[in-house]
Design an enzyme around this catalytic site. Structure first.
Site, PDB file in Angstrom:
ATOM      1  N   CYS A  79     -10.660  -8.645  -2.742  1.00 21.17           N
ATOM      2  CA  CYS A  79     -10.526  -8.555  -4.199  1.00 21.17           C
ATOM      3  C   CYS A  79     -11.843  -8.959  -4.873  1.00 21.17           C
ATOM      4  O   CYS A  79     -12.861  -8.306  -4.666  1.00 21.17           O
ATOM      5  CB  CYS A  79      -9.331  -9.366  -4.682  1.00 21.17           C
ATOM      6  SG  CYS A  79      -8.833  -8.951  -6.378  1.00 21.17           S
ATOM      7  N   HIS A 181      -5.274  -6.695  -1.889  1.00 21.78           N
ATOM      8  CA  HIS A 181      -4.941  -7.911  -1.145  1.00 21.78           C
ATOM      9  C   HIS A 181      -4.196  -7.532   0.134  1.00 21.78           C
ATOM     10  O   HIS A 181      -2.992  -7.262   0.081  1.00 21.78           O
ATOM     11  CB  HIS A 181      -4.061  -8.833  -2.001  1.00 21.78           C
ATOM     12  CG  HIS A 181      -4.777  -9.448  -3.151  1.00 21.78           C
ATOM     13  ND1 HIS A 181      -5.466 -10.637  -3.041  1.00 21.78           N
ATOM     14  CD2 HIS A 181      -4.939  -9.037  -4.432  1.00 21.78           C
ATOM     15  CE1 HIS A 181      -6.010 -10.928  -4.211  1.00 21.78           C
ATOM     16  NE2 HIS A 181      -5.707  -9.969  -5.067  1.00 21.78           N
ATOM     17  N   GLU A 183      -3.189  -9.416   2.459  1.00 15.72           N
ATOM     18  CA  GLU A 183      -2.178 -10.435   2.750  1.00 15.72           C
ATOM     19  C   GLU A 183      -0.918 -10.254   1.909  1.00 15.72           C
ATOM     20  O   GLU A 183       0.110 -10.874   2.193  1.00 15.72           O
ATOM     21  CB  GLU A 183      -2.765 -11.839   2.555  1.00 15.72           C
ATOM     22  CG  GLU A 183      -2.919 -12.309   1.126  1.00 15.72           C
ATOM     23  CD  GLU A 183      -4.114 -11.749   0.375  1.00 15.72           C
ATOM     24  OE1 GLU A 183      -4.327 -12.171  -0.776  1.00 15.72           O
ATOM     25  OE2 GLU A 183      -4.840 -10.875   0.927  1.00 15.72           O
TER      26      GLU A 183
END
Length: 201
Positions: A79, A181, A183
């Site tokens: 990001c 992202h 994750e």
């Protein structure tokens, strides 16, 4: 060991949790010695480019990151972390980045709702060990108002569309950036992190 650089710009707990699921040992640190000892580095982040660069410089980590990059250590930016790799950002001014990648950051086109928040598809631009060769437009999770606007075309691995082309995954040598992202991007995001770690061994 993976060093996750903590300069006060968020999304670290969810990232570390994702790495734990992959049995990847990571530490959250601002210590130059630990960053230098690590096998790889992750530069996460959400927020403003200017504030992030100021925090990194105050911690005297800009030169550490640049030196480790020059040595060939694998570094992943997520990001805002990816945006910090570039030479320049025009976010509320004109700010100098880490200069690991050529290019600049600008605000996303005013024709669409900003921030670009939520799930969007990836368009694969070139083959990479990060993807299955038969991969078809996976969804990933974005949260950003600014994007890479100029870049070296041969560094673009995957893009997304949101009022304009959004460079979503870039790579040049040991430097890899993900605008979304991983994750927070479900099974595909976890698989990306897994393949990234396998690729840099």
């Amino acid at each position: 060991m993976i060093a996750i650089i903590d300069y006060g710009a968020g999304n670290i707990k969810s990232l570390q949790f994702a790495l734990d699921k992959l049995n990847k040992h990571s530490i959250v640190t601002t210590e130059a010695a630990e960053i230098k000892q690590a096998d790889s580095i992750i530069l996460p982040g959400v927020g403003a480019f200017k504030d992030a660069m100021e925090a990194i410089r105050q911690l005297q980590l800009d030169s550490v990151i640049q030196e480790e990059a020059q040595k060939g250590k694998p570094i992943l930016g997520i990001c805002l972390g990816m945006q910090l790799f570039y030479e320049q950002s025009l976010e509320n001014g004109d700010w100098e980045g880490l200069g690991l990648l050529k290019g600049s950051i600008k605000r996303i086109s005013g024709e669409v709702k900003v921030p670009h928040m939520g799930w969007n598809t990836l368009d694969i631009q070139q083959a990479s060990p990060l993807f299955d060769s038969k991969l078809e437009n996976p969804y990933v999770y974005f949260v950003h108002s600014y994007a890479v606007s100029s870049f070296e075309e041969n560094t673009l691995l995957a893009s997304s569309q949101y009022g304009q082309l959004i460079p979503a995954i870039v790579q040049k040598g040991n430097i890899t950036g993900m605008q979304f992202h991983p994750e927070k991007s479900g099974e595909f995001g976890i698989e990306l992190l897994k393949r990234y770690e396998e690729m840099i061994r």
